[in-house]
Design a protein around this motif. Structure first.
Motif, mmCIF file in Angstrom:
data_model
loop_
_atom_site.group_PDB
_atom_site.id
_atom_site.type_symbol
_atom_site.label_atom_id
_atom_site.label_comp_id
_atom_site.label_asym_id
_atom_site.label_seq_id
_atom_site.Cartn_x
_atom_site.Cartn_y
_atom_site.Cartn_z
ATOM 1 N N LEU A 286 0.858 -1.014 0.084
ATOM 2 C CA LEU A 286 0.131 -0.034 0.109
ATOM 3 C C LEU A 286 0.824 1.272 0.056
ATOM 4 C CD1 LEU A 286 -2.385 -1.311 2.706
ATOM 5 C CD2 LEU A 286 -2.818 -1.155 0.215
ATOM 6 N N ALA A 287 1.987 1.286 1.034
ATOM 7 C CA ALA A 287 2.823 2.497 0.955
ATOM 8 C C ALA A 287 3.655 2.559 -0.398
ATOM 9 C CB ALA A 287 3.829 2.248 2.228
ATOM 10 N N LEU A 288 4.020 1.440 -1.122
ATOM 11 C CA LEU A 288 4.906 1.556 -2.348
ATOM 12 C C LEU A 288 3.769 2.143 -3.315
ATOM 13 C CD1 LEU A 288 7.441 0.644 -3.336
ATOM 14 C CD2 LEU A 288 6.526 -1.244 -4.419
ATOM 15 N N SER A 289 2.703 1.863 -3.381
ATOM 16 C CA SER A 289 1.613 2.359 -4.355
ATOM 17 C C SER A 289 1.214 3.782 -4.409
ATOM 18 C CB SER A 289 0.344 1.475 -4.308
ATOM 19 O OG SER A 289 -0.890 2.068 -3.997
ATOM 20 N N ARG A 290 1.126 4.111 -3.036
ATOM 21 C CA ARG A 290 1.170 5.571 -2.520
ATOM 22 C C ARG A 290 2.361 6.366 -3.188
ATOM 23 N NH1 ARG A 290 -3.088 6.448 1.582
ATOM 24 N NH2 ARG A 290 -4.814 5.455 0.750
ATOM 25 N N LEU A 291 3.319 5.871 -2.782
ATOM 26 C CA LEU A 291 4.911 6.610 -3.103
ATOM 27 C C LEU A 291 4.861 6.594 -4.684
ATOM 28 C CD1 LEU A 291 7.113 7.689 -1.393
ATOM 29 C CD2 LEU A 291 8.288 5.248 -2.368
ATOM 30 N N LEU A 299 2.034 7.040 -14.656
ATOM 31 C CA LEU A 299 2.804 6.272 -15.332
ATOM 32 C C LEU A 299 3.107 4.862 -14.349
ATOM 33 C CD1 LEU A 299 6.037 8.251 -16.332
ATOM 34 C CD2 LEU A 299 4.627 6.921 -17.885
ATOM 35 N N PHE A 300 2.573 5.108 -13.098
ATOM 36 C CA PHE A 300 2.569 3.899 -11.912
ATOM 37 C C PHE A 300 1.410 3.362 -12.103
ATOM 38 C CE2 PHE A 300 3.217 2.303 -7.944
ATOM 39 C CZ PHE A 300 4.513 1.743 -7.952
ATOM 40 N N ASP A 301 0.982 2.572 -13.059
ATOM 41 C CA ASP A 301 -0.429 1.684 -13.112
ATOM 42 C C ASP A 301 -0.013 0.488 -12.326
ATOM 43 O OD1 ASP A 301 1.245 0.171 -14.798
ATOM 44 O OD2 ASP A 301 0.464 0.880 -16.595
ATOM 45 N N SER A 302 -0.966 -0.435 -12.434
ATOM 46 C CA SER A 302 -1.173 -1.671 -11.660
ATOM 47 C C SER A 302 0.076 -2.620 -12.049
ATOM 48 C CB SER A 302 -2.272 -2.293 -11.619
ATOM 49 O OG SER A 302 -2.613 -2.910 -12.900
ATOM 50 N N GLY A 303 0.366 -2.642 -13.154
ATOM 51 C CA GLY A 303 1.406 -3.672 -13.673
ATOM 52 C C GLY A 303 2.801 -3.129 -13.297
ATOM 53 N N VAL A 304 3.022 -1.852 -13.275
ATOM 54 C CA VAL A 304 4.053 -1.435 -12.580
ATOM 55 C C VAL A 304 4.393 -1.632 -11.037
ATOM 56 C CG1 VAL A 304 5.587 0.676 -12.253
ATOM 57 C CG2 VAL A 304 4.319 0.288 -14.505
ATOM 58 N N ARG A 310 7.387 -6.878 -6.353
ATOM 59 C CA ARG A 310 8.125 -8.034 -6.494
ATOM 60 C C ARG A 310 9.508 -7.549 -6.112
ATOM 61 N NH1 ARG A 310 5.541 -12.707 -8.336
ATOM 62 N NH2 ARG A 310 3.294 -12.182 -8.407
ATOM 63 N N ILE A 311 10.029 -6.520 -6.860
ATOM 64 C CA ILE A 311 11.410 -6.146 -6.937
ATOM 65 C C ILE A 311 11.931 -5.637 -5.761
ATOM 66 C CG2 ILE A 311 13.285 -4.684 -7.792
ATOM 67 C CD1 ILE A 311 11.798 -4.807 -10.315
ATOM 68 N N VAL A 312 11.145 -4.849 -4.871
ATOM 69 C CA VAL A 312 11.568 -4.347 -3.504
ATOM 70 C C VAL A 312 11.413 -5.548 -2.528
ATOM 71 C CG1 VAL A 312 10.985 -2.471 -1.982
ATOM 72 C CG2 VAL A 312 10.700 -2.250 -4.450
ATOM 73 N N LEU A 313 10.437 -5.973 -2.569
ATOM 74 C CA LEU A 313 10.190 -7.104 -1.290
ATOM 75 C C LEU A 313 11.376 -8.146 -1.617
ATOM 76 C CD1 LEU A 313 8.320 -7.752 0.794
ATOM 77 C CD2 LEU A 313 7.222 -9.432 -0.898
ATOM 78 N N GLY A 314 11.628 -8.606 -2.703
ATOM 79 C CA GLY A 314 12.860 -9.462 -2.805
ATOM 80 C C GLY A 314 14.049 -8.957 -2.388
#
Lengths: 346, 311
Positions: A286-291, A299-304, A310-314
């Motif tokens: 949630l925080a990542l999507s807000r950010l 530009l920051f759509d759901s695919g991005v 995944r990248i940040v969590l990994g």
């Protein structure tokens, strides 16, 4: 792996019950008054369900040292069992369905825990995948489990306890909070009991545990049973209180990994760790999507979002494994000790 | 010498004999003969103590490597018996056979009058046998007190539900095991570290915690696999004193493996010497010290040959 007791000698001693009691007071007394429906639906309900699943997996993996990749299967077993008990047994109270669902999950846990009597580590983890695939397959294949719904989807029943409806967001939150609180308290008692110490003994040195007379086979299966019971109940909360409509595909391998990440990030062999880890896993996207929306706009759509999650969590998991193998709990304890120490020396 | 709790031995015999038979050993007639012996009182001629532990013709090999060959050993109740020998002589294998970790290819272990083809590891504590390990085998994630208390876990009768809810006999058991663990910690001078995680202690102390965990059940037979390995001379003599004190206080029979011949000579009543899996001597310390085969195999050349003449 050893975040069980931390040396607090340098810090002023607060009574151990103080923080949990304060947190519960806020959770029961303050949050329902000020929380928005978004807070309950999108944050607190998944947080509670995943925390409880984390507590359950931590008993098996963190304390008893048996790696499992079947957590989502036990959640699914709990959810579908509660649904069927509720549907097919006249007059069974909600609590009764939940308890029986936990028992069903525990029984399945024992069956899929049998390989642990022979297998260890990665080999055991792979064999628990059998639970993951089998349960998901059975729930999809036999439509009886979903009351012959075409797509295997089940709708949660109305939640009520002794005629008191709990269908609103706040009601479901309080219901989930209560179940999680009770089971977490019991889990806490368990890990500090002789049985909990037997779990740790088997994790740390199985041969020595057998030599001193700890019943290794029985204790391992007990760990599977208790862990699966708790994860099964977490599945009921996930299905009944959080999503309200679930299908077997919602309990796939990704969910199992998610719960494993929760206890690794939060801290193995720590009850609190499951809550830390679940908080991170729920709040982080949630925080990542807000950010992302704030920084990149349209530009920051759901695919991005999905990809960057995944990248940040990994990256986070790798960082944690390297920098803080004992998880967020150890980090938190260190920060707290430093703050208290600073406060003391002023 | 008093015969410790004979009735227990008979109960174990009746509980275990069928399983021993069920293994279908090639030498089962002999075994039957021995098991039937336990139906009668153990022969104890006045003045001669019966062996608490005896090994009969133990043979063990790993692949083609013979670890133990035809070992007979008889340990009297209440004695401290050392097993010494060069590296690879089979000492640890022998302890592992006695504690059931290994199943010997040949021979039997006779414990308190009952013969086993393989000692049942899971029931070892119930049989009154405790052991320590050559490499530390503590539970690193438990406190020292909990490690020691876990030595009593075999007695626990309460189930997990009773323990979680704090009802039934769980409270009494918990109190009892804690207080007994604390007594042992005091006895071995470990009280000051009781709340430390076992994994954080220095090596010498961890060795002593392992001794405490083995002692808390007050075993009749205590197997110590190199209890003083890697210790300083001071720590060794301290440990030796603890072992002797434990024997005196709990009337425990001790079988120990040790490399330091000086410590062993002072501590043991009798010494068995192994070399290449064979027993080459079994006698009092003085006799062993002067045994030519032991000197050749283990103790080394006598001091009058220090200049290396003839080498």
């Amino acid at each position: 792996m050893t975040a069980i007791s931390v040396d607090f000698a340098s810090a002023p001693v607060l009574p151990k019950w103080l923080v949990p009691v304060l947190l519960l007071a806020v959770a029961y007394g303050v949050v329902p008054l000020i929380g928005s429906s978004y807070l309950f639906e999108a944050i607190l309900l998944p947080f509670l369900a995943l925390s409880l699943a984390g507590v359950g997996l931590n008993i098996l993996t963190g304390y008893a040292g048996q790696v499992s990749l079947g957590s989502a299967a036990f959640m699914a077993a709990g959810a579908f069992a509660a649904y069927n008990f509720n549907l097919r047994v006249e007059g069974l109270p909600l609590i009764g369905s939940i308890f029986l669902a936990g028992i069903v999950a525990a029984a399945i846990g024992i069956v899929f825990g049998l390989p642990s009597l022979r297998l260890k580590g990665f080999y055991l983890a792979v064999s628990t995948l059998a639970a993951q695939f089998f349960v998901q397959w059975a729930l999809t294949k036999f439509s009886w489990f979903s009351n012959n719904s075409a797509s295997g989807v089940i709708d949660a029943p109305r939640l009520s306890i002794s005629g008191f409806a709990l269908d609103g967001a706040i009601g479901r939150y309080l219901f989930a909070l209560t179940v999680v609180t009770v089971l977490t308290f019991l889990a806490h008692r368990l890990v500090s009991s002789q049985t909990g110490r037997n779990f740790i003994a088997i994790r740390d040195n199985e041969t020595a545990a057998r030599i001193i007379g700890i019943p290794v086979l029985k204790t391992k299966l007990l760990a599977f049973a208790i862990s699966s019971f708790i994860i099964g109940v977490a599945g009921v909360i996930w299905a009944f209180a959080y999503l309200r409509t679930v299908e077997p595909d919602g309990f796939d391998l990704d969910r199992s990994f998610q719960i494993l990440f929760i206890i690794i990030i939060g801290g193995l062999a720590s009850i609190r760790g499951a809550f830390f880890g679940a908080a991170l896993i729920v709040v982080f996207p949630l925080a990542l999507s807000r950010l992302g929306v704030f920084l990149l706009g349209d530009l920051f759509d759901s695919g991005v979002l999905d990809m960057s999650q995944r990248i940040v969590l990994g990256a986070l998991i790798i960082l944690f494994l390297i920098l803080e193998p004992d998880g967020l709990v150890a980090l938190w304890d260190r920060v707290r000790r430093r703050l208290l120490f600073a406060w003391q020396s002023t | 010498m008093p015969l410790p709790s004979y009735t227990l031995g008979v109960m174990e015999a009746s509980a275990y004999a069928p399983e021993v038979f069920a293994r279908g050993l090639p030498s089962s007639p002999r075994l039957r003969q021995q098991s039937e012996d336990t139906g009668e009182p153990i022969n104890s001629v006045a003045g001669v103590a019966s062996p608490l532990l005896s090994l009969q013709g133990i043979g063990l090999s790993f692949g083609g490597v013979v670890a133990l060959a035809d070992i007979d050993l008889s340990v009297l109740s209440g004695e401290i018996r050392a097993i010494i020998g060069p590296n690879g002589a089979g000492k640890s294998s022998l302890i592992n056979v006695i504690s059931g970790v290994y199943r010997p290819d040949r021979g039997h272990v006779r414990l308190d009058g009952i013969s086993y083809a393989q000692v049942p590891t899971q029931r070892l504590a119930h049989l009154g046998v405790a052991r320590t390990f050559q490499n530390l085998a503590l539970f690193k994630g438990l406190s020292v007190l909990d490690n020691v208390a876990s030595g009593l876990a075999y007695k626990v009768r309460s189930n997990f539900a009773g323990q979680v809810l704090g009802i039934g006999r769980s409270r009494g058991e918990q109190r009892d095991s804690r207080s007994r663990a604390e007594q042992i910690l005091e006895f071995l001078d470990l009280s000051s570290v009781r709340d430390h995680l076992a994994g954080t202690l220095p090596y010498g102390l961890q060795k002593r915690v392992e001794l405490a965990r083995a002692l808390v059940a007050e075993p009749r037979l205590l197997l110590l696999d190199e209890p003083m390995a890697g210790m300083t001379a001071g720590e060794k003599s301290e440990m030796a004193a603890f072992v002797r004190a434990a024997r005196d206080r709990f009337a425990t029979t001790v079988v120990l493996i040790e490399h330091d011949v000086g410590v062993v000579m002072g501590l043991s009543d009798r010494i068995a010497v192994l070399d290449y899996g064979r027993k080459i001597a079994d006698a009092t310390p003085d006799e062993v010290r002067n045994d030519q085969r032991v000197i050749d195999a283990y103790l080394g050349v006598a001091s009058d040959n220090e200049d290396g003449a003839g080498i």
